[in-house]
Enzyme design. Sequence first.
Site, PDB file in Angstrom:
ATOM      1  N   GLU A 101     -48.854  -4.288 -11.327  1.00 29.72           N
ATOM      2  CA  GLU A 101     -47.821  -5.223 -11.736  1.00 29.72           C
ATOM      3  C   GLU A 101     -46.689  -4.500 -12.451  1.00 29.72           C
ATOM      4  O   GLU A 101     -46.897  -3.450 -13.065  1.00 29.72           O
ATOM      5  CB  GLU A 101     -48.417  -6.286 -12.666  1.00 29.72           C
ATOM      6  CG  GLU A 101     -49.420  -7.172 -11.949  1.00 29.72           C
ATOM      7  CD  GLU A 101     -49.953  -8.299 -12.821  1.00 29.72           C
ATOM      8  OE1 GLU A 101     -50.083  -9.408 -12.302  1.00 29.72           O
ATOM      9  OE2 GLU A 101     -50.234  -8.077 -14.006  1.00 29.72           O
ATOM     10  N   CYS A 115     -40.542  -2.783 -17.031  1.00 32.19           N
ATOM     11  CA  CYS A 115     -41.786  -2.201 -17.521  1.00 32.19           C
ATOM     12  C   CYS A 115     -42.646  -1.874 -16.302  1.00 32.19           C
ATOM     13  O   CYS A 115     -42.981  -2.769 -15.533  1.00 32.19           O
ATOM     14  CB  CYS A 115     -42.469  -3.228 -18.429  1.00 32.19           C
ATOM     15  SG  CYS A 115     -44.100  -2.736 -18.988  1.00 32.19           S
ATOM     16  N   CYS A 122     -56.907   1.252 -15.696  1.00 31.00           N
ATOM     17  CA  CYS A 122     -56.789   2.202 -16.801  1.00 31.00           C
ATOM     18  C   CYS A 122     -58.184   2.559 -17.277  1.00 31.00           C
ATOM     19  O   CYS A 122     -59.073   1.711 -17.309  1.00 31.00           O
ATOM     20  CB  CYS A 122     -55.988   1.581 -17.945  1.00 31.00           C
ATOM     21  SG  CYS A 122     -55.685   2.740 -19.320  1.00 31.00           S
ATOM     22  N   CYS A 126     -59.090   0.134 -24.184  1.00 23.68           N
ATOM     23  CA  CYS A 126     -58.735  -0.454 -25.477  1.00 23.68           C
ATOM     24  C   CYS A 126     -59.229  -1.913 -25.472  1.00 23.68           C
ATOM     25  O   CYS A 126     -59.030  -2.627 -24.490  1.00 23.68           O
ATOM     26  CB  CYS A 126     -57.223  -0.421 -25.696  1.00 23.68           C
ATOM     27  SG  CYS A 126     -56.540   1.252 -25.705  1.00 23.68           S
ATOM     28  N   CYS A 129     -56.749  -4.920 -24.629  1.00 27.84           N
ATOM     29  CA  CYS A 129     -55.843  -4.838 -23.483  1.00 27.84           C
ATOM     30  C   CYS A 129     -56.517  -5.299 -22.193  1.00 27.84           C
ATOM     31  O   CYS A 129     -57.625  -4.862 -21.864  1.00 27.84           O
ATOM     32  CB  CYS A 129     -55.370  -3.394 -23.332  1.00 27.84           C
ATOM     33  SG  CYS A 129     -54.314  -3.131 -21.893  1.00 27.84           S
ATOM     34  N   CYS A 346     -46.967  -7.689 -23.080  1.00 30.39           N
ATOM     35  CA  CYS A 346     -47.699  -6.436 -23.323  1.00 30.39           C
ATOM     36  C   CYS A 346     -49.198  -6.662 -23.262  1.00 30.39           C
ATOM     37  O   CYS A 346     -49.719  -7.547 -23.924  1.00 30.39           O
ATOM     38  CB  CYS A 346     -47.410  -5.884 -24.718  1.00 30.39           C
ATOM     39  SG  CYS A 346     -45.704  -5.626 -25.063  1.00 30.39           S
TER      40      CYS A 346
HETATM   41  N1  SAH Z   1     -51.373   3.304 -21.894  1.00 25.64           N
HETATM   42  C1  SAH Z   1     -50.111   3.203 -22.567  1.00 25.64           C
HETATM   43  C2  SAH Z   1     -49.268   2.017 -22.102  1.00 25.64           C
HETATM   44  C3  SAH Z   1     -49.962   0.731 -22.417  1.00 25.64           C
HETATM   45  S1  SAH Z   1     -49.155  -0.812 -22.553  1.00 25.64           S
HETATM   46  C4  SAH Z   1     -50.359   3.108 -24.048  1.00 25.64           C
HETATM   47  O1  SAH Z   1     -51.505   2.955 -24.445  1.00 25.64           O
HETATM   48  O2  SAH Z   1     -49.408   3.210 -24.821  1.00 25.64           O
HETATM   49  C5  SAH Z   1     -47.952  -0.779 -23.769  1.00 25.64           C
HETATM   50  C6  SAH Z   1     -48.353  -1.306 -25.137  1.00 25.64           C
HETATM   51  O3  SAH Z   1     -48.925  -2.627 -25.144  1.00 25.64           O
HETATM   52  C7  SAH Z   1     -49.346  -0.392 -25.805  1.00 25.64           C
HETATM   53  O4  SAH Z   1     -48.930  -0.116 -27.103  1.00 25.64           O
HETATM   54  C8  SAH Z   1     -50.576  -1.240 -25.806  1.00 25.64           C
HETATM   55  O5  SAH Z   1     -51.488  -0.837 -26.764  1.00 25.64           O
HETATM   56  C9  SAH Z   1     -50.002  -2.614 -26.057  1.00 25.64           C
HETATM   57  N2  SAH Z   1     -50.933  -3.700 -25.779  1.00 25.64           N
HETATM   58  C10 SAH Z   1     -52.056  -3.645 -25.024  1.00 25.64           C
HETATM   59  N3  SAH Z   1     -52.676  -4.843 -25.026  1.00 25.64           N
HETATM   60  C11 SAH Z   1     -51.940  -5.669 -25.784  1.00 25.64           C
HETATM   61  C12 SAH Z   1     -52.064  -7.042 -26.125  1.00 25.64           C
HETATM   62  N4  SAH Z   1     -53.056  -7.783 -25.664  1.00 25.64           N
HETATM   63  N5  SAH Z   1     -51.113  -7.578 -26.930  1.00 25.64           N
HETATM   64  C13 SAH Z   1     -50.074  -6.823 -27.361  1.00 25.64           C
HETATM   65  N6  SAH Z   1     -49.902  -5.535 -27.050  1.00 25.64           N
HETATM   66  C14 SAH Z   1     -50.829  -4.947 -26.280  1.00 25.64           C
END
Ligand code: SAH
Length: 360
Positions: A101, A115, A122, A126, A129, A346
């Site tokens: 996406e 974005c 991934c 985390c 996420c 995000c």
């Molecule tokens: N792998 C990369 C890009 C990830 S997405 C990274 O870890 O930075 C971009 C951002 O969104 C990251 O900071 C991630 O931690 C955050 N993110 C992930 N899940 C989220 C959620 N449920 N709510 C808000 N931000 C989130």
Amino acid sequence: MRTARELWIDEKARRAGHENGAALASSHGFKKYRAEQLYRAATKELAEDLDAITTLPKELRAALAAEGFALDSIEPVVVQRSNDKQTTKGLFRLHDGNEVEAVLMEHHGGRNTVCISSQAGCAYACTFCATGQAGFTRNLAATEIFDQARYFAKQLAREGRKITNVVFMGMGEPFANYENVMGAVALLNDPNGFGLGHRHITISTVGLVDKIDRFAAEQTQVNLAISLHAPSDATRSAIMPVNRKFSTTALMDAVARYIAETNRKVFFEYVMLAGVNDSDEHARELARLMKSSLYHVNLIPYNSTPDALLRGSDEQRIWAFAKILEQQRVAVTVRTPMGRDIAAACGQLRAETQPRAKAS
Ligand code: SAH
């Protein structure tokens, strides 16, 4: 090193069954400038498809199309728009059936940010996420990453508008697919092609220390964002398994080396999770880590995901947390969530489970 154009034509040629761009050219008996025409049409002129490139002989276009050569390596499957029309999410299918996406955000004031995803899935898991909950499938090729931006650029071009910013904050960990991500950056940046300035591109990482060092050595103006999300090992390891490999201290040391090397601002992302990382003490601990005036904290309101047993901090808590940072003279902003109603905010990207019925 290969130029952006060579990278582009090699990847597109391979999709059409050739070893590289040179093999494609010799098989069709065309000169070098034809490859240049194809590249420019796709990246600078944003041609819809092969057939729209009228400077190419019709027979050549037909021959290329017949063997599967295409300007786009991804195909839009579902495109959804948020109620406020500011956010558009695209679900794209890759040649092998995998899906990713990407999201276009049209900000008030004229900024258009895309974005994009660097991997299908991934591996970093985390807990907060959605992409991480679904697991890892594969790395994207440079053109598969670039073509996400191309898709939205084509859309905007119809209204005489442009992409102003690209962030690697979609699905996947960009630094775990380092070469292809840098290839995509080269495609985005090429002044003879897409032409987006390095300063308008941001890479966000979960915190891969060795890759942060490598990135610092590139001496590029591409922005770096770090997903910190906690100020200490205990809290960070509980929500980000990567912290067991690269500790918070090791990560902060790498960022300090990056700053020493580049003198560029670093953005720290911090998702606000109720009862997990959002106390006054966490804020004070975080402030102690933000030693440089080049550090900037971006507090992210948590966006809900299907599996996580987590709740976001309420607005009051987020602002109280921000205030503590400000009192310690830490530069801090609170991110405005966009596209929550279409699961485009995000951390909500999770291609596999998109409800197809909602296609618009
Ligand atoms: N792998 C990369 C890009 C990830 S997405 C990274 O870890 O930075 C971009 C951002 O969104 C990251 O900071 C991630 O931690 C955050 N993110 C992930 N899940 C989220 C959620 N449920 N709510 C808000 N931000 C989130």
